[in-house]
Design a protein around this motif. Structure first.
Motif, short mmCIF file in Angstrom:
data_model
loop_
_atom_site.label_atom_id
_atom_site.label_comp_id
_atom_site.label_asym_id
_atom_site.label_seq_id
_atom_site.Cartn_x
_atom_site.Cartn_y
_atom_site.Cartn_z
N GLY A 47 43.68 68.33 43.03
CA GLY A 47 43.69 69.75 42.66
C GLY A 47 45.00 70.28 42.17
N LEU A 48 44.98 71.60 41.96
CA LEU A 48 46.15 72.32 41.48
C LEU A 48 46.60 73.32 42.54
CD1 LEU A 48 45.01 73.17 37.83
CD2 LEU A 48 46.35 71.20 38.61
N HIS A 49 47.90 73.49 42.63
CA HIS A 49 48.49 74.38 43.62
C HIS A 49 49.44 75.34 42.93
CE1 HIS A 49 51.70 74.95 46.92
NE2 HIS A 49 50.67 75.67 47.28
N PHE A 50 49.45 76.59 43.43
CA PHE A 50 50.34 77.62 42.87
C PHE A 50 50.89 78.45 44.02
CE2 PHE A 50 46.87 76.65 40.07
CZ PHE A 50 47.45 76.50 38.82
N ILE A 79 38.65 68.77 38.79
CA ILE A 79 39.55 69.41 39.75
C ILE A 79 38.70 69.93 40.91
CG2 ILE A 79 41.25 71.24 40.11
CD1 ILE A 79 41.58 71.29 37.03
N GLU A 80 38.95 69.40 42.12
CA GLU A 80 38.10 69.81 43.24
C GLU A 80 38.64 71.03 43.97
OE1 GLU A 80 37.19 66.44 45.90
OE2 GLU A 80 37.58 65.22 44.12
N HIS A 81 39.98 71.15 43.97
CA HIS A 81 40.58 72.21 44.78
C HIS A 81 41.57 73.04 43.97
CE1 HIS A 81 39.01 70.37 48.47
NE2 HIS A 81 39.29 69.21 47.90
N ILE A 82 41.43 74.34 44.12
CA ILE A 82 42.42 75.25 43.53
C ILE A 82 43.08 75.97 44.71
CG2 ILE A 82 42.79 77.31 42.11
CD1 ILE A 82 41.83 75.06 40.39
N ASN A 83 44.40 75.84 44.78
CA ASN A 83 45.15 76.46 45.87
C ASN A 83 46.08 77.51 45.26
OD1 ASN A 83 47.03 77.10 47.86
ND2 ASN A 83 46.95 75.07 48.80
N VAL A 84 45.86 78.77 45.63
CA VAL A 84 46.62 79.85 44.99
C VAL A 84 47.82 80.32 45.82
CG1 VAL A 84 44.69 80.66 43.59
CG2 VAL A 84 45.01 81.59 45.88
N GLY A 85 48.12 79.59 46.91
CA GLY A 85 49.31 79.93 47.69
C GLY A 85 49.15 81.21 48.49
N GLY A 86 50.29 81.83 48.80
CA GLY A 86 50.25 83.06 49.60
C GLY A 86 50.89 84.19 48.82
N GLY A 87 51.63 85.03 49.52
CA GLY A 87 52.41 86.03 48.82
C GLY A 87 52.01 87.47 49.05
N GLN A 144 34.02 73.72 43.34
CA GLN A 144 35.41 73.84 43.77
C GLN A 144 35.58 74.62 45.08
OE1 GLN A 144 37.21 75.50 40.18
NE2 GLN A 144 38.05 73.47 39.70
N THR A 145 36.62 74.24 45.80
CA THR A 145 37.04 75.00 46.97
C THR A 145 38.31 75.75 46.62
OG1 THR A 145 36.16 73.26 48.41
CG2 THR A 145 37.65 74.85 49.43
N LEU A 146 38.35 77.01 47.02
CA LEU A 146 39.54 77.83 46.77
C LEU A 146 40.36 77.91 48.06
CD1 LEU A 146 41.13 79.69 44.88
CD2 LEU A 146 39.59 81.55 45.53
N HIS A 147 41.66 77.59 47.93
CA HIS A 147 42.53 77.60 49.10
C HIS A 147 43.56 78.73 49.01
CE1 HIS A 147 41.53 73.36 50.41
NE2 HIS A 147 41.02 73.41 49.19
N PHE A 148 43.83 79.34 50.15
CA PHE A 148 44.86 80.39 50.24
C PHE A 148 45.87 79.98 51.31
CE2 PHE A 148 41.14 82.60 48.65
CZ PHE A 148 41.66 83.45 47.68
N GLU A 149 47.11 80.46 51.14
CA GLU A 149 48.17 80.15 52.11
C GLU A 149 48.96 81.39 52.52
OE1 GLU A 149 49.28 75.72 50.32
OE2 GLU A 149 50.44 77.45 49.67
N PRO A 150 48.31 82.36 53.13
CA PRO A 150 49.06 83.55 53.53
C PRO A 150 49.96 83.26 54.73
CG PRO A 150 46.80 83.69 54.33
CD PRO A 150 46.88 82.43 53.52
N GLY A 151 51.16 83.79 54.69
CA GLY A 151 52.08 83.66 55.82
C GLY A 151 52.40 85.05 56.34
#
Ligand code: PLP
Length: 386
Positions: free
Chosen positions: A184-187, A220-228, A261-268
């Protein structure tokens, strides 16, 4: 309006310390889960670097979130808190060999890779162990975030990620390597973002990239859009839970996710920011030439954000409802930057009063240092004070 704190319990404790309101934390996570669930196939990984207090981590893990780690130490902390390895992702521009090996040994879900040399090392270390490593590429989308210059990460000038021009070539290289699997792709474009337009810009960029990669028949199986997502530092009581509804709705509306696709988030910050306060005692009130100083026993060794990012934290006198007076609120460290706020209106302050620096749950305790040979602040959960 002030927050509510069990200050009778505070009097037994050595200050300064962090106080975490677990009700706010649990309410925040419940909101995240509820709003994220509307998007369907979603995974939320809490960004451990915002706060790795064991009690805080354990509550986040209990609610089923995964963990986004940026070091071997954070992977260890996440595993120790009980996060399943299958829900751990590992980002970072400079992963050391031992950290990659730790991730491989634990069978973490994915490495978010930031350069070709790193990809080569992961492939080589995985080969030695006879393993396959899932990799996603962190793409630098060259999208600016309207936030403090020190916390933008998605511009071409920042050190993070792989540039879009190199992306196709890097994916091709990964597809040739026998011990990495491109998934996948990560941002991640920055932090303390409150303008949803920044996330819209990211979505538009991801849509373009997806079209470009799919045209080459690469899945592309996973899209990770990070946090922020940012929090309301001005009004921690009015808005204790960040606006996750708008945040997730922005992605639902603007990102063209494919059905598989699975959408991933990374909130902190948005998860832990509002539940934490730094609690300090006033040591002295000093009359300067033309201002009054409230000198606290907490300093930038305990909470560095004001000194590092000119960050604002709301300050409250928990011990008095007396008439408002104006103070420069400062710490005891031998540096002029050890100032929490200038010309702050507080209920009249006296020696021994408890003062709270609000919205300090993210990038607070975890960034503490022992400069001046000071002790690190402890962190207490409200659950422990009942
Ligand atoms: C810091 C970081 C996050 C979390 O950012 P917040 O602004 O705290 O939400 C997420 N992903 C990555 C890769 C990070 O480095």
């Amino acid at each position: 309006m002030k927050g509510t704190f069990p200050i009778d319990k505070f009097s037994e404790l050595r200050t300064p310390f962090y106080y975490y309101d677990t009700e706010v934390l649990r309410q925040t996570i419940a909101t995240v889960r509820q709003e994220a669930a509307r998007l369907g196939n979603v995974a939320v990984h809490y960004a451990v670097k915002a706060n790795a207090n064991a009690g805080v981590l354990s509550i986040i893990r209990e609610h089923g979130l995964g963990a986004d780690c940026v070091s071997g130490g954070e992977i260890r902390a996440a595993l120790k808190a009980g996060f399943p390895a299958s829900k751990i992702v590992f980002a970072g521009v400079g992963k050391a060999d031992w950290e990659i090996e730790l991730g491989l040994d634990a069978d973490i879900f994915c490495f978010n890779v930031e350069s070709v040399p790193e990809l080569e090392v992961i492939n080589e270390l995985a080969a030695r162990k006879g393993k396959m490593a899932n990799v996603a590429f962190r793409i630098n989308p060259d999208v600016g975030a309207h936030t403090h210059a020190n916390i933008t990460t998605g511009l071409a000038e920042n050190k993070f990620g792989i540039s879009m021009n190199d992306m196709d070539d890097v994916i091709d290289q990964a597809l040739q390597m026998p011990h990495v699997r491109f998934v996948g792709l990560h941002f991640h474009i920055g932090s303390q973002i409150v303008d949803m337009g920044d996330f819209v810009a990211l979505c538009n960029r991801i849509n373009e990239l997806q079209d470009r990669i799919e045209a080459r028949h690469i899945r592309i199986e996973h899209i990770n859009v990070g946090g922020g997502l940012g929090i309301d530092y001005d009004h921690p009581n009015r808005q204790p839970v960040p606006d996750f509804k708008s945040y997730f709705a922005t992605y639902a509306k603007n990102l063209r996710l494919r059905p598989h696709q699975t959408l991933h988030f990374e909130p902190g910050r948005a998860i832990v920011g509002q539940c934490g306060s730094l609690i300090s005692r006033v040591l002295y009130v000093k009359q300067g030439t033309n201002k009054k100083f409230a000198i606290l026993d907490a300093g930038f060794t305990d909470l560095i954000r004001p000194a590092l990012y000119q960050a604002y934290h709301k300050i409250e006198n928990l011990s008095s409802d007396g008439a408002m007076e104006t103070y420069d609120v400062v710490g005891p460290i031998c540096e002029s930057s050890d100032v929490f706020g200038k010309a702050i209106d507080l209920n009249s302050v006296r020696r021994g009063h408890f003062v709270a620096l609000r919205s300090a749950g993210a990038y607070g305790e975890i960034m503490a240092s022992s400069y001046n040979c000071r002790e690190l602040p402890k962190g207490y959960l409200s659950d422990e004070m009942r």
